[in-house]
Design a protein around this motif. Sequence first.
Motif, PDB file in Angstrom:
ATOM      1  N   TYR A  90       0.820  -1.214   0.000  1.00 11.06           N
ATOM      2  CA  TYR A  90       0.000   0.000   0.000  1.00 11.06           C
ATOM      3  C   TYR A  90       0.860   1.273   0.000  1.00 11.06           C
ATOM      4  O   TYR A  90       0.335   2.368  -0.241  1.00 11.06           O
ATOM      5  N   LEU A  91       2.146   1.137   0.275  1.00 14.81           N
ATOM      6  CA  LEU A  91       3.031   2.314   0.247  1.00 14.81           C
ATOM      7  C   LEU A  91       3.229   2.847  -1.170  1.00 14.81           C
ATOM      8  O   LEU A  91       3.658   3.985  -1.348  1.00 14.81           O
ATOM      9  N   VAL A  94       1.831   6.236  -2.033  1.00 14.37           N
ATOM     10  CA  VAL A  94       2.518   7.275  -1.269  1.00 14.37           C
ATOM     11  C   VAL A  94       3.842   7.622  -1.942  1.00 14.37           C
ATOM     12  O   VAL A  94       4.198   8.800  -2.112  1.00 14.37           O
ATOM     13  N   ALA A 119       1.336   7.818   6.459  1.00 15.51           N
ATOM     14  CA  ALA A 119       1.470   6.533   5.773  1.00 15.51           C
ATOM     15  C   ALA A 119       2.762   5.823   6.175  1.00 15.51           C
ATOM     16  O   ALA A 119       2.781   4.597   6.357  1.00 15.51           O
ATOM     17  N   LEU A 120       3.847   6.583   6.321  1.00 12.75           N
ATOM     18  CA  LEU A 120       5.116   5.984   6.749  1.00 12.75           C
ATOM     19  C   LEU A 120       5.011   5.448   8.174  1.00 12.75           C
ATOM     20  O   LEU A 120       5.605   4.408   8.502  1.00 12.75           O
ATOM     21  N   GLY A 122       2.300   4.214   9.374  1.00  4.88           N
ATOM     22  CA  GLY A 122       1.581   2.960   9.165  1.00  4.88           C
ATOM     23  C   GLY A 122       2.518   1.833   8.765  1.00  4.88           C
ATOM     24  O   GLY A 122       2.381   0.695   9.233  1.00  4.88           O
ATOM     25  N   ALA A 123       3.492   2.146   7.901  1.00  8.38           N
ATOM     26  CA  ALA A 123       4.476   1.125   7.497  1.00  8.38           C
ATOM     27  C   ALA A 123       5.308   0.667   8.694  1.00  8.38           C
ATOM     28  O   ALA A 123       5.621  -0.525   8.835  1.00  8.38           O
ATOM     29  N   ILE A 258      -2.192   3.374   6.554  1.00  4.27           N
ATOM     30  CA  ILE A 258      -1.671   3.709   5.218  1.00  4.27           C
ATOM     31  C   ILE A 258      -2.813   4.033   4.266  1.00  4.27           C
ATOM     32  O   ILE A 258      -2.786   5.041   3.539  1.00  4.27           O
ATOM     33  N   ILE A 262      -3.700   7.434   2.143  1.00  3.23           N
ATOM     34  CA  ILE A 262      -3.884   7.418   0.685  1.00  3.23           C
ATOM     35  C   ILE A 262      -5.256   7.974   0.312  1.00  3.23           C
ATOM     36  O   ILE A 262      -5.398   8.757  -0.632  1.00  3.23           O
TER      37      ILE A 262
END
Length: 285
Positions: A90-91, A94, A119-120, A122-123, A258, A262
């Motif tokens: 999913y990155l 981003v 988002a990062l 989330g990673a 993430i 998005i």
Amino acid sequence: MLATGLCFVGVTGVVRHLGTGIPAAQSAFLRFGWGVLFLLPTLLPMVRAGFPAGSLKLFGVRGLFHTAAVVCWFYAMARIPVAEVTAIGYLNPVLLTVGAAMIFGEKLALRRVLAVCVALIGALIVLRPGLREVTGGHLAQLAAATFFAGSYLIAKRLSQIVSAGTIVAMMSLSVTVLLAPFAWWVWVPVDWVQLLWLALVAAFATGGHYCMTRAFGAAPLAVTQPVTFLQLVWATLLGALVFGEGVDPMVLLGGAVIIGAISYITWREAVLKRAGVTPAEAETI
């Protein structure tokens, strides 16, 4: 988009089923080789008609990025849980946002920067470095997301000069050609059952891209993008019910973070597009 998610989870499920018996480069080569066979009726007239000036170089560079991406993806898919591959993947949107700003000069307003940072985070929730082992499979999937982003950025440039069908067909052809020497280097014997499984991978992938294209034509990205989170749900169920993989709540949480970032970026871009004007800097932060 529901069908798209199911098709792509079908891809990951089959590759997971095949495991590490076939080297990543060889698996990827056979998958794209099937893709070329599927697209052969469109490839031959396309080659005879010729290509616009400068496009062949872009096709070649995109082929390099996509080749690296699929090898990393096949490597990761055979070594880490299906849900983790999906969540880390999913990155990609981003990274596309950041790459578009760096390469095409697209504006990165403060809100988009914050969404990228979320988002990062989330990673990091998915990977949890320092709290558990980050394996080569995790690193390979991070590399795959990065290389896929590079490939899609070049596709965006190509979309201005050639048709979507040409872009897809030339991607399959260039990746197959570039993978050939790597596949030959690590080649192991394969049987017809394995070949048919990889044909199914190609069919699922083609169906997924087709459904996604139809969805983009039927509804705004702000509607279709959040539905992609269901792909993580399907992947988690597949891993748990078929491969006996544990359900990791942190992977689901990280994937949700993430996807939330998005979805915000997608919604914001859709709002600006509907406005039909480029906002002043103060209106975008």
